[in-house]
Each structure stands twice: as C-alpha cells, then as structure tokens.
Design a protein around this motif. Structure first.
Motif, PDB file in Angstrom:
ATOM      1  N   LEU A   7      -6.824  27.940   9.301  1.00 17.67           N
ATOM      2  CA  LEU A   7      -6.996  27.973  10.753  1.00 17.67           C
ATOM      3  C   LEU A   7      -7.562  29.344  11.125  1.00 17.67           C
ATOM      4  N   THR A  29     -11.194  23.501   7.601  1.00 13.56           N
ATOM      5  CA  THR A  29     -11.063  24.633   8.526  1.00 13.56           C
ATOM      6  C   THR A  29     -11.002  24.160   9.972  1.00 13.56           C
ATOM      7  N   VAL A  30     -10.075  24.740  10.717  1.00 11.61           N
ATOM      8  CA  VAL A  30     -10.027  24.502  12.158  1.00 11.61           C
ATOM      9  C   VAL A  30     -10.341  25.825  12.844  1.00 11.61           C
ATOM     10  N   GLN A  32      -9.957  27.625  16.341  1.00 10.28           N
ATOM     11  CA  GLN A  32      -9.203  27.432  17.589  1.00 10.28           C
ATOM     12  C   GLN A  32      -9.532  28.550  18.575  1.00 10.28           C
ATOM     13  N   SER A  80      -2.921  22.883  15.846  1.00  7.93           N
ATOM     14  CA  SER A  80      -3.828  23.253  14.756  1.00  7.93           C
ATOM     15  C   SER A  80      -3.133  24.132  13.712  1.00  7.93           C
ATOM     16  N   ALA A  81      -2.039  24.797  14.093  1.00 12.22           N
ATOM     17  CA  ALA A  81      -1.309  25.624  13.111  1.00 12.22           C
ATOM     18  C   ALA A  81      -0.412  24.785  12.210  1.00 12.22           C
ATOM     19  N   ALA A  84      -1.601  24.466   8.568  1.00 11.65           N
ATOM     20  CA  ALA A  84      -2.407  25.557   7.997  1.00 11.65           C
ATOM     21  C   ALA A  84      -1.668  26.212   6.820  1.00 11.65           C
ATOM     22  N   VAL A  87      -3.776  31.386   8.071  1.00 11.69           N
ATOM     23  CA  VAL A  87      -4.337  31.581   9.414  1.00 11.69           C
ATOM     24  C   VAL A  87      -5.060  32.931   9.410  1.00 11.69           C
TER      25      VAL A  87
END
Ligand code: NAD
Length: 285
Positions: A7, A29-30, A32, A80-81, A84, A87
């Motif tokens: 993330l 992968t995000v 944010q 979104s976390a 993960a 981060v």
C-alpha cells in the motif's frame, strides 16, 4: 517475511511513482490518497509515462499492461491497509498528518505488516510509537523521480528490527533499486547531507563574490565529474524545497550553519523557485 501486497499512501509527486515502481516490480499495489483528484491525476500521469516508455521501446506492452492491472487506487485508508504486507507512506510532509496515518495503520494493517515512511525530513522514530509496532517501522527514502532514481535510503530507528530492514531491503532490490542502509537517524540521511554540504559551499563562494554561479557549476561538472552543477541542481529540485529542508534541518539541529542561506530565501521571497516557476538561479523559458 514474504511481501506480496504493498500500500502506498499519498498520490503526489513521489507516491504515484513509488506505486508504479512497486507494480512494475510485481507487487499487487494500492495507491491511496484522501484526494480523488490526486488519484486521477496520478493515473493520467502514469499512463502517459507508460505510453512514452512503450513508444521508446524501453518497456514491453505486456509488462506495462500487467503493471497497470496490478495497480489499484483507493481513498479508503482502513480498507486498503487491511491486507497490506508493506505500507510506504508518501503523504504530505506534516508530522501531525503522518502521526494520524501511522496510528490508523497500527489499527488497520495486519499485525505482520511493515510500515515505512518516505519522508525526507521526518525520521521514522517520530511516528513509530503512534503505530504501536515501532520495531516494524523505518524510513524508506526514495528519490525524485522515483521511477528513475536508483537509490533508496533505508533508515533504521533505535527500535527497528533486523527482520524489518531485511524485508524492506529485499523489496527495494526487487524494484531494481540500490538500497543503502543508514544505521542511525540523522537529519538529511546520507544524500541530502552530502548535497547540503556541497550546496552550502557553492552558495558561500557565490555570495562572497569568489566566483560566478556559472563558473561554480562548470567546476563541479568539469573538475569533479558531477552531471549537474549545484545551482542547476537546486533549480531542478526547487528552491522552496531546498529552503524547506534547511528549515527542517535547522529546527532539528539548532546549528547556525544549517539555517537557510540568504541567497535561497531571497529567491523564494521573489517567487523564483527554479525550473518550475520559470526562473531560479537561471532563467527557463
Ligand atoms: N518531492 C520530493 O522530491 C521528495 C523526495 C523524497 C521524499 N519526499 C517525501 O515524500 C513525501 C511526499 O512528498 P511529495 O513531494 O510527493 O508531496 P505532494 O505534495 O506532491 O503529495 C502529497 C500527497 O499526499 C496527499 N495526502 C495529504 N494528506 C493525506 C492523508 N491524510 N492521507 C493520504 N494522502 C494524503 C495529498 O493529497 C497529496 O496528493 C514527503 O514526506 C516528502 O518528504 C519528497
């Protein structure tokens, strides 16, 4: 520890390119951000970057398509976390905001997740406690532009575990970067300290009328083999950024030598920020 899901928080200058590097490195992968506009601008820029790499034959179509497919976006930090493994926080450079983010990550990221900050001036020890897992926190400092620059400074705080350093270093390797380890927190880490020393000397020489900025830049390039002179480089980085880093360093060290240089503060006050504003030490038109 195996890292599969990353993330990246903050879709600005750094976060968007760090996220694309992670996607190209094979990680799900995000990206944010609290701003939907920032996310949209990031997607547009990354698609444009990918198209130009394709056109130049630097990347293959399948590689780009897979990377873009691995890269999703969100405005929801908690969600979104939630899965993960790592981060990388690249949100705006404000301690209060980073503390809030790390507290939220401590709540919502899986217990094994490593939490790194890309901050240039805030050591991870400032946000480690807020996360409730200080041994899994460190700085992972990329350079701008993050898709191009190879160095990643991995900075441990007093509580960072060896396992955290090993995992973050392995990710940087997988991204095709050159991770370097900073064993102890120090303002500016390695690169910005060395750049600061060179810039300070260049500014002092010019300010005292010893040599022109052009001749100082020429000396750096033709005697020392630097690809750019210090004044050209400061114009590229942005004189406001140089000023901000000096202020933050001075606030941390209290050393008079770390104060922003008057040649920089004068330019910033006049709105001459370097390339981005059309003029800094040199004109750009
Ligand atoms: N710009 C550089 O050259 C550079 C180089 C290395 C490291 N850094 C570090 O990277 C970080 C980001 O810098 P940048 O230049 O990309 O900043 P930027 O201003 O371009 O982007 C910051 C982004 O953070 C977002 N943001 C703000 N609050 C947020 C929150 N609570 N949650 C999620 N997103 C939030 C903003 O919407 C914005 O899109 C900073 O810590 C900076 O020190 C910057």
């Amino acid at each position: 520890m195996t890292i599969e899901n990353i993330l990246v928080i903050g879709a600005g200058t750094m976060g968007r390119q760090i996220a694309m590097s992670c996607a190209l490195g094979g990680y799900t992968t995000v990206l944010q951000d609290i701003s939907a506009e920032a996310l949209s601008a990031a997607r547009t820029e990354l698609e444009g970057w990918a198209a130009s790499r394709l056109a130049k034959g630097k990347l293959e179509e399948a590689t780009v398509a897979q990377a873009l497919a691995r890269l999703s976006q969100s405005t929801d930090l908690a969600q979104s976390a939630s899965n993960a493994d790592l981060v990388i926080e690249a949100a705006v450079e404000r301690l209060d905001i980073k503390e809030q983010i790390f507290a939220q990550l401590g709540q919502h990221a899986p217990a094994h997740a490593i939490l790194a900050t890309n901050s240039s001036t805030l050591p991870s020890s400032k946000v480690a406690e807020a996360s409730g897992r200080p041994q899994q926190v460190c700085n992972m400092h990329f350079f701008n532009p993050a898709l191009v620059m190879k160095c990643v400074e991995v900075v441990r705080n007093e509580q960072t575990s060896d396992a955290t350093i090993a995992a973050v270093t392995a990710v940087a390797d997988q991204l095709g970067k050159n991770p370097v380890l900073v064993n102890k927190e120090i303002p500016g880490f390695i690169a910005n300290r060395m750049m600061g020393a060179i810039n300070a000397e260049a500014l002092n020489l010019a300010h005292a009328g010893i040599a022109s900025i052009e001749d100082i830049d020429t000396t750096a390039k033709t005697a020392l083999g630097h690809p750019m002179g210090p004044f050209e480089l400061m114009d590229m980085v942005g004189l406001d950024v140089i000023d901000f880093i000096a202020q933050a360093t001075y606030a941390e060290t209290g050393d008079e030598a770390d104060q922003p240089h008057p040649m920089i503060t004068d330019k910033v006050a006049a709105g001459k920020l370097g390339r981005k504003s059309g003029e800094g030490f040199y004109p750009y038109s």
